[in-house]
Scaffold this motif. Sequence first.
Motif, PDB file in Angstrom:
ATOM      1  N   ILE A 155       0.833  -1.204   0.000  1.00  0.00           N
ATOM      2  CA  ILE A 155       0.000   0.000   0.000  1.00  0.00           C
ATOM      3  C   ILE A 155       0.867   1.254   0.000  1.00  0.00           C
ATOM      4  CG2 ILE A 155      -1.640   1.338   1.404  1.00  0.00           C
ATOM      5  CD1 ILE A 155      -2.895  -1.305   2.270  1.00  0.00           C
ATOM      6  N   TRP A 156       1.961   1.228   0.740  1.00  0.00           N
ATOM      7  CA  TRP A 156       2.805   2.415   0.831  1.00  0.00           C
ATOM      8  C   TRP A 156       3.383   2.808  -0.526  1.00  0.00           C
ATOM      9  CZ3 TRP A 156       7.820   2.105  -0.784  1.00  0.00           C
ATOM     10  CH2 TRP A 156       8.418   0.845  -0.804  1.00  0.00           C
ATOM     11  N   LEU A 157       3.637   1.823  -1.377  1.00  0.00           N
ATOM     12  CA  LEU A 157       4.203   2.125  -2.685  1.00  0.00           C
ATOM     13  C   LEU A 157       3.178   2.845  -3.576  1.00  0.00           C
ATOM     14  CD1 LEU A 157       6.562   1.907  -4.634  1.00  0.00           C
ATOM     15  CD2 LEU A 157       5.724  -0.363  -5.319  1.00  0.00           C
ATOM     16  N   GLY A 158       1.918   2.401  -3.501  1.00  0.00           N
ATOM     17  CA  GLY A 158       0.867   3.081  -4.259  1.00  0.00           C
ATOM     18  C   GLY A 158       0.684   4.514  -3.803  1.00  0.00           C
ATOM     19  N   ILE A 159       0.782   4.736  -2.502  1.00  0.00           N
ATOM     20  CA  ILE A 159       0.658   6.092  -1.956  1.00  0.00           C
ATOM     21  C   ILE A 159       1.786   6.980  -2.464  1.00  0.00           C
ATOM     22  CG2 ILE A 159       0.763   7.446   0.176  1.00  0.00           C
ATOM     23  CD1 ILE A 159      -0.609   5.095   1.596  1.00  0.00           C
ATOM     24  N   LEU A 160       3.007   6.487  -2.376  1.00  0.00           N
ATOM     25  CA  LEU A 160       4.158   7.296  -2.784  1.00  0.00           C
ATOM     26  C   LEU A 160       4.189   7.533  -4.291  1.00  0.00           C
ATOM     27  CD1 LEU A 160       7.008   5.865  -0.517  1.00  0.00           C
ATOM     28  CD2 LEU A 160       5.669   7.960  -0.218  1.00  0.00           C
ATOM     29  N   LEU A 161       3.780   6.539  -5.075  1.00  0.00           N
ATOM     30  CA  LEU A 161       3.799   6.690  -6.530  1.00  0.00           C
ATOM     31  C   LEU A 161       2.819   7.761  -6.985  1.00  0.00           C
ATOM     32  CD1 LEU A 161       4.773   5.733  -9.297  1.00  0.00           C
ATOM     33  CD2 LEU A 161       2.988   3.972  -9.238  1.00  0.00           C
ATOM     34  N   SER A 162       1.572   7.687  -6.510  1.00  0.00           N
ATOM     35  CA  SER A 162       0.580   8.688  -6.907  1.00  0.00           C
ATOM     36  C   SER A 162       0.947  10.061  -6.369  1.00  0.00           C
ATOM     37  CB  SER A 162      -0.811   8.281  -6.414  1.00  0.00           C
ATOM     38  OG  SER A 162      -0.820   8.100  -5.008  1.00  0.00           O
ATOM     39  N   GLY A 163       1.509  10.103  -5.152  1.00  0.00           N
ATOM     40  CA  GLY A 163       1.903  11.384  -4.574  1.00  0.00           C
ATOM     41  C   GLY A 163       3.044  12.036  -5.325  1.00  0.00           C
ATOM     42  N   ALA A 164       4.016  11.243  -5.755  1.00  0.00           N
ATOM     43  CA  ALA A 164       5.166  11.797  -6.468  1.00  0.00           C
ATOM     44  C   ALA A 164       4.751  12.397  -7.813  1.00  0.00           C
ATOM     45  CB  ALA A 164       6.217  10.706  -6.676  1.00  0.00           C
ATOM     46  N   VAL A 165       3.927  11.663  -8.566  1.00  0.00           N
ATOM     47  CA  VAL A 165       3.470  12.175  -9.866  1.00  0.00           C
ATOM     48  C   VAL A 165       2.643  13.442  -9.675  1.00  0.00           C
ATOM     49  CG1 VAL A 165       2.030  11.680 -11.873  1.00  0.00           C
ATOM     50  CG2 VAL A 165       3.545   9.904 -10.955  1.00  0.00           C
ATOM     51  N   SER A 166       1.755  13.431  -8.683  1.00  0.00           N
ATOM     52  CA  SER A 166       0.910  14.596  -8.427  1.00  0.00           C
ATOM     53  C   SER A 166       1.745  15.807  -8.056  1.00  0.00           C
ATOM     54  CB  SER A 166      -0.082  14.283  -7.302  1.00  0.00           C
ATOM     55  OG  SER A 166      -0.933  13.217  -7.646  1.00  0.00           O
ATOM     56  N   MET A 167       2.748  15.599  -7.211  1.00  0.00           N
ATOM     57  CA  MET A 167       3.580  16.710  -6.769  1.00  0.00           C
ATOM     58  C   MET A 167       4.313  17.345  -7.943  1.00  0.00           C
ATOM     59  SD  MET A 167       6.364  16.856  -3.673  1.00  0.00           S
ATOM     60  CE  MET A 167       7.330  15.480  -4.281  1.00  0.00           C
ATOM     61  N   ILE A 168       4.724  16.532  -8.892  1.00  0.00           N
ATOM     62  CA  ILE A 168       5.447  17.068 -10.047  1.00  0.00           C
ATOM     63  C   ILE A 168       4.560  17.993 -10.862  1.00  0.00           C
ATOM     64  CG2 ILE A 168       6.528  16.473 -12.251  1.00  0.00           C
ATOM     65  CD1 ILE A 168       7.551  13.897 -10.888  1.00  0.00           C
ATOM     66  N   TYR A 169       3.365  17.497 -11.232  1.00  0.00           N
ATOM     67  CA  TYR A 169       2.583  18.315 -12.173  1.00  0.00           C
ATOM     68  C   TYR A 169       1.893  19.505 -11.513  1.00  0.00           C
ATOM     69  CZ  TYR A 169      -2.024  15.978 -11.256  1.00  0.00           C
ATOM     70  OH  TYR A 169      -3.188  15.488 -10.725  1.00  0.00           O
TER      71      TYR A 169
END
Length: 510
Positions: A155-169
Amino acid sequence: MAVLDWVVVALFFAAMIGIGIYSKSKSSNSGDFFVGGGKVPWWLSGVSHHVSGHSGVVFVAYAAIAYNLGFTMYVWWALVIAFATLIGARIFAPRWPRLRQKLGIQSPTEYLKMRYGLPAQQTIAWLGVLMKLVDIGAKWASIGVLMHGFTGVPIWLGILLSGAVSMIYITIGGLWADLLTDFVQFLVQLVAGLVILVGVGAALADRGLNYFTMWGELDKVQPNFSSPFAGNYTMLWCALYLFAKTFEYNGGNWNLAARFISTSSGKEARKAELLSSLLYFVWPLLIFAPMWAGRLLHPGLEDPAGDLYPLLTDTYLPAGLIGLVLASMFASTMGMTVSDINTLSAVTQRDILPVLSRKFDESRLSGRASLRMARLITIFFTVVTLVVGLNKDAFGDIIGMIITWFGALVGVTGVPLLLGLFKRFRHTDGTWAIIGIIFGMLTFAASQIWKSDFPSDWVTAGPMLVSAFFYILGGVLNASRGKQVPAEVDSMLDYIGDDRDEHGELVTAR
């Protein structure tokens, strides 16, 4: 997930980042970054308002309710919000862009300094920031649960992946990136939703059923499955929920107010919310239909919150389309979290930091400096909310975080924020706004300490009703004592109560 599914998800993330890069040129200062310069078209604002009003929680927590209780899921959630936004289009939405025209606001709480004074504004701003940290963290957690169900990754990986992409754009493109990705995300959701609707519909047809005839069988499996009211979701519960959601979806939830502030006029804001209302009437029916059918196709699920939607897609869709559905789940959550973070940053930069230090005052910053600060604050809040999401269990898990905490407390601060827009409540001052907030929060605290003595509908709407009572009482008492309303407040309320064009010129008076 097959390789093709991962390719689809990767392309989706790449598209989100690409839109952020494209939107970078549209932001030259904080006004562009936070409210799009007040030039956002109504159709884009309306779609974004709808997408930003729900997250992956719909496919996790709400999927479980739809699976266990049936049609009531549409009634108490989607139908209630559809009516709340229909009401708001008439009386709330047009006032927000007029505030921007009158005062140049970039955040929903910015006008409160004039309306109530600095103490009340800071109280509402700080409480709202703290509540939003939990709310956004819950939404990151929901997408982590979904990704785990689809792929088996932690679960933590899904959280970090979506958060990282969102933070970029969002950091690169600001509100314009948020709005444009919301539109693309809605298209992805639309295609994915229709695909799974057809796939599950074909499975029903193999049983000689369809989405209209399945209800008789569902009522045999679960009595009153087709009833509009079931379990704790009674007619009274829905009425109180409507009261709460009318405030939340018209500005109590700050990111939704930002959608109206960014339009050019009250007329455009009204059209935007009417579009959002229409989508809430129609689109959730298509989302929930496969979930309801899932009760027939896959009876006896022990954890429908985590298993139902991944099971439906894995069973009835081919490779590639499963990735599309997962991308739509990411889209649903990212649309809401990113818009929340953008508005949270606006409130912090415009209303909190200048009080802490004069060096943060916008009048002392150049356009480039204010834009740089906006991006740094956005990064900070993205990181903080990801930490909250990674520790979701400490906050009562996803359902508790969304429905109990944020759902109950957003109205407490939403009362002075929304009622402060109307001249009929002009006699309520900052002191009574704070008193209402305090008693609303005490009511919520009591409902948590003595849970067995408080029905679920009171936990959701009670704090807001108490807050509204003291807010209105204060206005009545002030008026009876002949307390004067500041001239600037009267002038502001007169201005936003009139219908004006995109240049702020008077069209018709109400």
